[in-house]
Scaffold this active site. Structure first.
Site, PDB file in Angstrom:
ATOM      1  N   GLY A  97       0.652  -0.910  -0.156  1.00 30.31           N
ATOM      2  CA  GLY A  97       0.155  -0.100  -0.197  1.00 30.31           C
ATOM      3  C   GLY A  97       0.943   1.408  -0.409  1.00 30.31           C
ATOM      4  N   ARG A 245      -3.623 -10.013 -14.522  1.00 30.80           N
ATOM      5  CA  ARG A 245      -3.052 -11.415 -13.161  1.00 30.80           C
ATOM      6  C   ARG A 245      -2.087 -12.614 -13.970  1.00 30.80           C
ATOM      7  NH1 ARG A 245      -2.360  -8.198  -8.875  1.00 30.80           N
ATOM      8  NH2 ARG A 245      -4.262  -5.951  -9.027  1.00 30.80           N
ATOM      9  N   SER A 312      -8.416 -10.738  -2.705  1.00 29.18           N
ATOM     10  CA  SER A 312      -8.442  -9.648  -1.835  1.00 29.18           C
ATOM     11  C   SER A 312      -9.961  -8.868  -0.770  1.00 29.18           C
ATOM     12  CB  SER A 312      -7.998  -7.932  -2.720  1.00 29.18           C
ATOM     13  OG  SER A 312      -8.975  -8.176  -3.551  1.00 29.18           O
ATOM     14  N   ALA A 313      -9.878  -9.776   0.372  1.00 29.74           N
ATOM     15  CA  ALA A 313     -10.715 -10.338   1.054  1.00 29.74           C
ATOM     16  C   ALA A 313     -10.859  -9.323   2.109  1.00 29.74           C
ATOM     17  CB  ALA A 313     -11.360 -11.209   1.880  1.00 29.74           C
ATOM     18  N   HIS A 314      -9.873  -8.572   2.221  1.00 31.01           N
ATOM     19  CA  HIS A 314      -9.308  -7.692   3.710  1.00 31.01           C
ATOM     20  C   HIS A 314     -10.430  -6.351   3.610  1.00 31.01           C
ATOM     21  CE1 HIS A 314      -6.614  -6.250   0.805  1.00 31.01           C
ATOM     22  NE2 HIS A 314      -6.206  -5.172   1.318  1.00 31.01           N
ATOM     23  N   CYS A 456      14.960 -17.421   4.573  1.00 35.25           N
ATOM     24  CA  CYS A 456      15.583 -18.158   4.801  1.00 35.25           C
ATOM     25  C   CYS A 456      15.015 -18.625   6.491  1.00 35.25           C
ATOM     26  CB  CYS A 456      16.197 -19.601   4.826  1.00 35.25           C
ATOM     27  SG  CYS A 456      17.741 -19.367   5.559  1.00 35.25           S
TER      28      CYS A 456
HETATM   29  P1  NAD Z   1      -3.812  -8.248  -4.382  1.00 36.27           P
HETATM   30  O1  NAD Z   1      -4.461  -7.067  -4.555  1.00 36.27           O
HETATM   31  O2  NAD Z   1      -2.472  -7.612  -5.006  1.00 36.27           O
HETATM   32  O3  NAD Z   1      -4.525  -8.988  -5.071  1.00 36.27           O
HETATM   33  C1  NAD Z   1      -5.622  -9.816  -5.278  1.00 36.27           C
HETATM   34  C2  NAD Z   1      -6.305 -11.029  -6.657  1.00 36.27           C
HETATM   35  O4  NAD Z   1      -7.830 -11.451  -6.129  1.00 36.27           O
HETATM   36  C3  NAD Z   1      -6.254  -9.682  -6.985  1.00 36.27           C
HETATM   37  O5  NAD Z   1      -5.614 -10.833  -8.824  1.00 36.27           O
HETATM   38  C4  NAD Z   1      -8.375  -9.811  -7.970  1.00 36.27           C
HETATM   39  O6  NAD Z   1      -7.767  -9.706  -9.255  1.00 36.27           O
HETATM   40  C5  NAD Z   1      -8.068 -11.175  -7.402  1.00 36.27           C
HETATM   41  N1  NAD Z   1     -10.173 -10.604  -7.014  1.00 36.27           N
HETATM   42  C6  NAD Z   1     -10.457 -10.551  -6.417  1.00 36.27           C
HETATM   43  N2  NAD Z   1     -12.176 -10.985  -5.940  1.00 36.27           N
HETATM   44  C7  NAD Z   1     -11.891 -12.052  -6.463  1.00 36.27           C
HETATM   45  C8  NAD Z   1     -12.500 -12.734  -6.843  1.00 36.27           C
HETATM   46  N3  NAD Z   1     -14.308 -12.869  -6.111  1.00 36.27           N
HETATM   47  N4  NAD Z   1     -12.872 -14.430  -7.397  1.00 36.27           N
HETATM   48  C9  NAD Z   1     -11.188 -14.135  -8.175  1.00 36.27           C
HETATM   49  N5  NAD Z   1     -10.398 -13.858  -8.035  1.00 36.27           N
HETATM   50  C10 NAD Z   1     -10.582 -11.972  -6.933  1.00 36.27           C
HETATM   51  O7  NAD Z   1      -3.559  -8.550  -2.526  1.00 36.27           O
HETATM   52  P2  NAD Z   1      -2.448  -9.457  -2.635  1.00 36.27           P
HETATM   53  O8  NAD Z   1      -0.843  -8.622  -1.777  1.00 36.27           O
HETATM   54  O9  NAD Z   1      -2.351 -10.342  -3.290  1.00 36.27           O
HETATM   55  O10 NAD Z   1      -2.933  -9.785  -0.996  1.00 36.27           O
HETATM   56  C11 NAD Z   1      -3.810 -11.287  -1.171  1.00 36.27           C
HETATM   57  C12 NAD Z   1      -4.443 -10.649   0.699  1.00 36.27           C
HETATM   58  O11 NAD Z   1      -3.504 -11.355   1.276  1.00 36.27           O
HETATM   59  C13 NAD Z   1      -5.251  -9.597   0.934  1.00 36.27           C
HETATM   60  O12 NAD Z   1      -6.055  -9.652   1.438  1.00 36.27           O
HETATM   61  C14 NAD Z   1      -4.439  -9.232   1.654  1.00 36.27           C
HETATM   62  O13 NAD Z   1      -4.487  -8.188   2.361  1.00 36.27           O
HETATM   63  C15 NAD Z   1      -3.951 -10.572   2.465  1.00 36.27           C
HETATM   64  N6  NAD Z   1      -1.826 -10.477   3.023  1.00 36.27           N
HETATM   65  C16 NAD Z   1      -2.029 -11.578   4.175  1.00 36.27           C
HETATM   66  C17 NAD Z   1      -0.321 -11.637   3.725  1.00 36.27           C
HETATM   67  C18 NAD Z   1      -0.368 -12.421   4.438  1.00 36.27           C
HETATM   68  O14 NAD Z   1       0.460 -12.819   5.723  1.00 36.27           O
HETATM   69  N7  NAD Z   1      -0.674 -14.027   4.699  1.00 36.27           N
HETATM   70  C19 NAD Z   1       0.231 -10.543   3.976  1.00 36.27           C
HETATM   71  C20 NAD Z   1      -0.579  -9.719   3.513  1.00 36.27           C
HETATM   72  C21 NAD Z   1      -0.979  -9.433   3.085  1.00 36.27           C
END
Ligand code: NAD
Length: 618
Positions: A97, A245, A312-314, A456
């Site tokens: 962000g 993507r 991007s469910a957040h 690592c």
């Molecule tokens: P991003 O926004 O770059 O990518 C999200 C993707 O989801 C996009 O390509 C979008 O087109 C796709 N998408 C949205 N709705 C969809 C649907 N209904 N069906 C299919 N595809 C769909 O986000 P990111 O950087 O890849 O992060 C993904 C998520 O992981 C975010 O919610 C983020 O907050 C979370 N996150 C997790 C961690 C962790 O520790 N695991 C760390 C940081 C972020």
């Protein structure tokens, strides 16, 4: 309209889009009023506010500072803003962000000037990306102390943060952005690999060969999933609503192939699974449609073994609701955001219900830190929290051993130095098969961004050993220049984050934030080269407090003494934090390493009686 031939020359060899951005900024930097420009056949507009700076860390053994500690901080600050490393270097945004390395270009210049002038017994103070003082300390003290984005708890909201940011009083430091130790997407890939590796270990005999993972989202983070799964020998079906993507992941070799339909993806996956052949398959569709439909069709016969999600469910305004194509989603988002959020949450409820159906059918199902469960619950699905988050499910046992992302960068800039350190790690810890496999795959598959670097997962008792070995290699000339050693803030003892690192602690101490403060103080007292304390990284303002450290191996005896203490005490605090929360594995690690625990619980002791709930831990 301005023509900018100097910019064209300067940008020679860069992709057109990047060249255009640079040209725009050149113009913006030389004019104060808005206008338009043309470069390389592309036209654009500028508002006079964008400032373009090309930053690249120096390489080699020549110092522009008065010691390697200062030089290391300078190079890593600059490396964070290298165009190969940072997402939006023009805005000083490194990743995540708006995670910045410095508050403004003026602040950046002032930090650089301070570091170049800093003595070996002085400490530079950085307050949310702005240098605010230089103090006389001593040679064991950090050369830089950093505090980013911190707010008094009652004021710790995004609204208040953004108000203060707009006044120029603070900046968002994320985790490794404002603490000058980001190394590009290798960190995301390795974290994802480690998570899937833990699943393989726990449930599939140490490999994902012969398994199929169903997931969604191929964005910045989620795009690492297919490569991490295939690195472990498995098959991945990745549902992504945006075809661009999918193309991007194919172009960067993170994704192997794209199927034209869900049926084709299933067929390809079944063939690869039967042959125990690694394969990742993208399919362009909406996860809220595909996941529940697949659960109905194939869930019960175990064709799919692991299910997760990184859409991007957040943010319900980013998740694409079922039944809308991308253009229709954009339109509704603009015209009626409330209706969009409602549809989005209803879709997430369906999506999550599909995942729970896979859980009921016996698949391994986990939440990957994107709040899908919470949003699905808001969308009316009551069983949303039926499956666990990835941290308590897989990572906490590693945290009990002080394990976490350990990273280093070669200040020489020569990839050969990282090759030599890779071999040294394999030499020291060669009996750790997963580690060796990662290092070999990383050497083959990971392109360096900026200064050559490696990451690592290492635990208590391993990090100091490796740090000292690197220091010896610098001293002997086997490495051409010093090595910078740091870590992520996805860490066992330096983070308080109830939605991630400290979710569901055994003793209920999820929101206790004394530990990251102790971590920063301890690393400062132990000889770290720079130490940082942040608020809001990863999960956002109000939701986390965390500390970072970096220590430099410059080949001297003093560096060896500092490395030994910092790389013992930093993961040691992670072990202690988990002993205190009642985890048996952490208590065993502390016992094995003779790590003193003043009030260690023993059966019938007061300490054991003091703990609420189940103190046995997982
Ligand atoms: P991003 O926004 O770059 O990518 C999200 C993707 O989801 C996009 O390509 C979008 O087109 C796709 N998408 C949205 N709705 C969809 C649907 N209904 N069906 C299919 N595809 C769909 O986000 P990111 O950087 O890849 O992060 C993904 C998520 O992981 C975010 O919610 C983020 O907050 C979370 N996150 C997790 C961690 C962790 O520790 N695991 C760390 C940081 C972020």
């Amino acid at each position: 309209m301005l023509w900018v031939p100097h910019a064209v020359a300067w940008c020679a060899g860069l992709p057109e889009e990047r060249a255009s951005k640079i040209a725009l900024s050149v113009v913006a930097g030389r004019t104060s009023s808005p206008g338009s420009f043309r470069v390389g056949g592309r036209a654009g507009r500028f508002g006079g506010t964008v400032e373009e700076r090309r930053v690249r860390a120096a390489r080699g053994t020549g110092l522009s500072c008065k010691g390697w500690g200062q030089e290391a901080a300078l190079r890593m600050l600059m490396n964070n803003l290298d165009a190969e490393v940072a997402e939006r270097p023009d805005d000083l945004v490194v990743y995540g962000g708006t995670g910045r390395a410095a508050r403004s270009w003026a602040a950046f210049d002032a930090i650089v000037a301070c570091l170049r002038d800093l003595e070996g017994d002085e400490t530079l103070l950085v307050q949310s990306g702005k240098p605010v003082g230089v103090c006389r300390t001593h040679e064991w003290a950090p050369r830089v102390l950093i505090a980013n984005s911190n707010l008094v708890p009652e004021w710790a909201t995004w609204d208040e943060f953004r108000r203060l940011e707009a006044l120029g009083l603070t900046m968002y430091g994320q985790m490794t952005a404002g603490s000058w130790i980001y190394i590009g997407s290798q960190g995301i890939l390795q974290g994802t690999y480690e998570c899937f590796s833990a699943i393989a270990e726990r449930r599939f005999g140490g490999t994902l060969a012969g398994t199929v993972t169903l997931t969604a989202g191929l964005g910045g983070m989620g795009g690492a999933q297919p490569l991490a799964v295939t690195m472990l020998g498995g098959v991945a079906i990745c549902v992504e609503v945006d075809p661009e993507r999918i193309e991007r992941r194919i172009a960067t070799r993170y994704l192997d192939t794209v199927a034209s339909s869900v049926d084709e993806a299933l067929r390809l996956a079944a063939e690869a699974k039967a042959e125990r052949r690694p394969l990742s398959i993208g399919v362009c569709a909406n996860a809220a449609g595909v996941v529940p439909a697949l659960a109905d069709r194939v869930g019960a016969d175990s064709a799919i073994d692991i299910v997760t999600d990184q859409t991007s469910a957040h943010d319900p305004l980013s998740y694409v609701p079922h039944g809308l194509d991308l253009a229709a989603a954009d339109e509704l988002r603009r015209s009626d955001p409330d209706a969009y959020v409602e549809r989005s949450r209803a879709s997430m409820a369906r999506h999550c219900a599909g995942m729970v159906a896979f859980l009921d059918a016996g698949a391994e199902v986990f939440d990957y830190g994107n709040s899908l469960r919470a949003e699905a619950q808001l969308g009316g699905f009551e069983r949303a929290f039926a499956y666990p988050g990835f941290l308590p499910a897989y990572i906490r046992p590693l945290f009990c051993e002080g394990k976490g992302p350990f990273r280093w960068a070669a200040l020489s800039g020569d990839p050969a130095d990282i090759g030599a350190t890779d071999r040294a790690v394999i030499d020291e810890l060669g009996d750790n098969e997963a580690l060796v496999r990662w290092l070999r795959l990383a050497e083959d598959r990971v392109a360096f961004q900026g200064l050559p670097a490696r990451i690592c997962w290492l635990g208590y008792g391993e990090r100091d050993r490796i740090g000292l070995r690197f220091n010896e290699m610098v001293a002997s000339g086997e490495l051409q220049a010093p090595i910078v050693i740091g870590r992520d803030h996805l860490d066992s003892g330096s983070v308080a984050s109830p939605y991630r690192e400290t979710e569901a602690m055994a003793d209920g101490s999820d929101a206790i934030a004394d530990w990251p403060i102790l971590n920063a103080l301890l690393n400062t007292a132990s000889g770290a080269t720079w130490v940082s304390f942040h608020h809001g990284g990863g999960v956002g303002i109000g939701r986390s407090l965390h500390a970072g450290m970096v220590v430099v191996a410059d080949g001297t005896d003093l560096a060896a003494a500092k490395l030994e203490r910092v790389l013992t005490n930093d993961p040691g605090l992670g072990v202690l934090r988990h002993v205190d929360a009642g985890y048996d594995r952490a208590a065993a690690v502390a016992r094995d390493h003779a790590l003193p625990v003043p009030m260690a619980a023993s059966p019938g002791s007061d300490a054991a009686d003091l703990r609420p709930g189940d103190s046995s831990g997982p």
